[in-house]
Design a protein around this motif. Sequence first.
Motif, PDB file in Angstrom:
ATOM      1  N   SER A  90      28.638  36.172  47.809  1.00 45.61           N
ATOM      2  CA  SER A  90      26.618  36.084  47.140  1.00 45.61           C
ATOM      3  C   SER A  90      25.905  36.021  48.549  1.00 45.61           C
ATOM      4  O   SER A  90      24.514  36.394  48.534  1.00 45.61           O
ATOM      5  CB  SER A  90      26.313  34.733  46.571  1.00 45.61           C
ATOM      6  OG  SER A  90      26.706  33.944  46.587  1.00 45.61           O
ATOM      7  N   THR A 125      31.455  27.474  40.372  1.00 45.80           N
ATOM      8  CA  THR A 125      31.438  28.956  40.476  1.00 45.80           C
ATOM      9  C   THR A 125      32.987  29.305  39.935  1.00 45.80           C
ATOM     10  O   THR A 125      33.357  30.379  39.772  1.00 45.80           O
ATOM     11  CB  THR A 125      30.870  29.241  42.047  1.00 45.80           C
ATOM     12  OG1 THR A 125      29.293  29.642  42.173  1.00 45.80           O
ATOM     13  CG2 THR A 125      30.811  30.901  42.076  1.00 45.80           C
ATOM     14  N   ASP A 165      27.131  37.890  42.292  1.00 44.81           N
ATOM     15  CA  ASP A 165      27.217  36.708  42.295  1.00 44.81           C
ATOM     16  C   ASP A 165      28.866  36.773  41.516  1.00 44.81           C
ATOM     17  O   ASP A 165      28.928  37.507  40.391  1.00 44.81           O
ATOM     18  CB  ASP A 165      26.119  36.310  41.590  1.00 44.81           C
ATOM     19  CG  ASP A 165      26.157  34.645  40.432  1.00 44.81           C
ATOM     20  OD1 ASP A 165      27.519  33.499  41.135  1.00 44.81           O
ATOM     21  OD2 ASP A 165      25.776  33.930  39.873  1.00 44.81           O
ATOM     22  N   THR A 204      30.285  41.426  37.448  1.00 41.42           N
ATOM     23  CA  THR A 204      30.512  41.631  38.593  1.00 41.42           C
ATOM     24  C   THR A 204      32.113  41.832  39.237  1.00 41.42           C
ATOM     25  O   THR A 204      32.827  42.208  39.836  1.00 41.42           O
ATOM     26  CB  THR A 204      29.826  40.505  39.656  1.00 41.42           C
ATOM     27  OG1 THR A 204      28.913  39.972  39.210  1.00 41.42           O
ATOM     28  CG2 THR A 204      30.927  40.149  40.867  1.00 41.42           C
TER      29      THR A 204
END
Length: 582
Positions: A163, A215, A186, A192
Amino acid sequence: MTQSPRTAINNVTYLFLRRMRVPLVLVIMLYTVSVFGLAVMPGVDDAGNATEGMGLFNAFYVISYTATTIGFGELPHPYSTAQRLWMALSIYLTVTGWSYAVVTVVGLLQEPAFQNALRHGRYARRIRNLKEPFYIVCGVGETGTLVCHGLDRLGLRFVVIDSDASRIEQIKLENFYSDPPSVMADASQPATLTGAGLLSPHCRGVMALAVDDATNRAIAVTVRLLRPGLAVMARVGDADTDHSRGAFGGDMVTNPFERFATYLALAVARPERYRMGQILTGFPGDDLPEPHHPPRGHWIMCGYGRFGHGIRDALTKAGNEVTVIDKLHYGEKGVDIEGTGTDSASLINAGIEHSVGIVAGNASDLKNLAIALVARDLKPDIFIVTRQNQVSNATLFEAFQDDLCMQPSRIVAREFLALITTPLLARFRFEIRGASEKWSADLTDALSMVNDGYVPEVWGVTINDEQAAAVTDAIRHEHWVNIGHLLVDPYDASRPANALVLMVARGDGGEILPTTGYQLEIGDQLLIAGSREAANRLRLTLNNPNVLFYVRTGRERGGGWVWHQMREGKRWWIRKRNRHND
């Protein structure tokens, strides 16, 4: 957020048509009016007599070269006054129209949204064209960059997601054999990962190396739901995270702080086994790790964050006494001295005069080096362990020459690459968890010799038709093949190969360090360490029936003139090298 290849292409087309709609319609209208007007405009012949218009085709031809300012002249006859007036008007109208369209195109190309759509389109095409095994690396900080270099050295393809735009730009400047597809996005978003090729049959695994655990957890959840069974390798920093179930269940999860704490405790209790593990999981071709023998006794721990907690617990379990120095966490259970360790007073209060070792484990490299310098001034012979957070500070740590340096990014990279290279390595390390120091020292010596004093490559081979066609064919025809046959130089049967078979896995059982007489069976899995040259030669032995016959019997069989010349040339080179060494 990335899109699928079709979506990315559609976005580019949509943006182009939306911005160019008015200019294109205007140009089409102006050209249409100009062509139809010229087609019906009366002209004259060579004698000056009035004629009908030149027609649609001729008018289209004339407007095409005139409006673009090429100008071939008045063809096929000189124009009438009316035609010349219409041509003059058409020139100004059409040139103005397409000039407006060109300006609009230039403006569109400079728009960030259109440039981003073009980048995503190129990225999507590259992902679609990946027809070989690849990995998805999410996060290319220091750990991710090391992992990418390791994958590149192993000849494996990878896709990069981050990112941070600066990291994406930096990864493009790294020296890789092949330029990896990369995108700023992201990685916690499912779109993604799917855009990066998660659903591709060639995707072999995902590495979650983002800065925050949330994440990485989201990446693990996405992979488990969309590609059940696909390998996920994640880095976590929270010591309380349950790695055995939930999002991370069944995946390879590494906490660099806990892992180094375990390593340090192992280095104190079993230094030979620790060094053996460092060699097995090291980067092939690197210098062999130096032997470390951290002493037992009283230790000082500077810094009581996640790293400090792990170090204190590991050293205490290993039978050492630990005094903790910390200013931020002073007053919490486990912190003994208020201070930073960068001043002599706090180290003296911690009992440095009778301490055998000190750990500088803060998040600041300069602070850790300052602690180490003060400790060495107060007690020159104390064992110093430092934590290096930034690879860019390697020069400073090398200049200081500590006894043991902890690099979190390198620990994670080595663990993941070792797993990728051969999953069998984890089973081998589990099987030898109770090995003695003497056994570990002997294996360390053997590993140190197979790659000319550098960290050897460790790889796995399965005895099947895909990886060992010649061996499986020989076994089916009841021609026995043993470990010793694989450890012979295929160019000279009197010389051993620079390789060592660490383990043969057969079903739920197997053999650790099998003897040369250990007979192979179809389906056996071999864990081997050696040089890259030895790996290439072993691949030849496993798959070429003539070479396998030669290493089994010492006699040559067929192979043709080309193979004979290659073998003789190789033997000549070996004899020349041996004479030179003597």
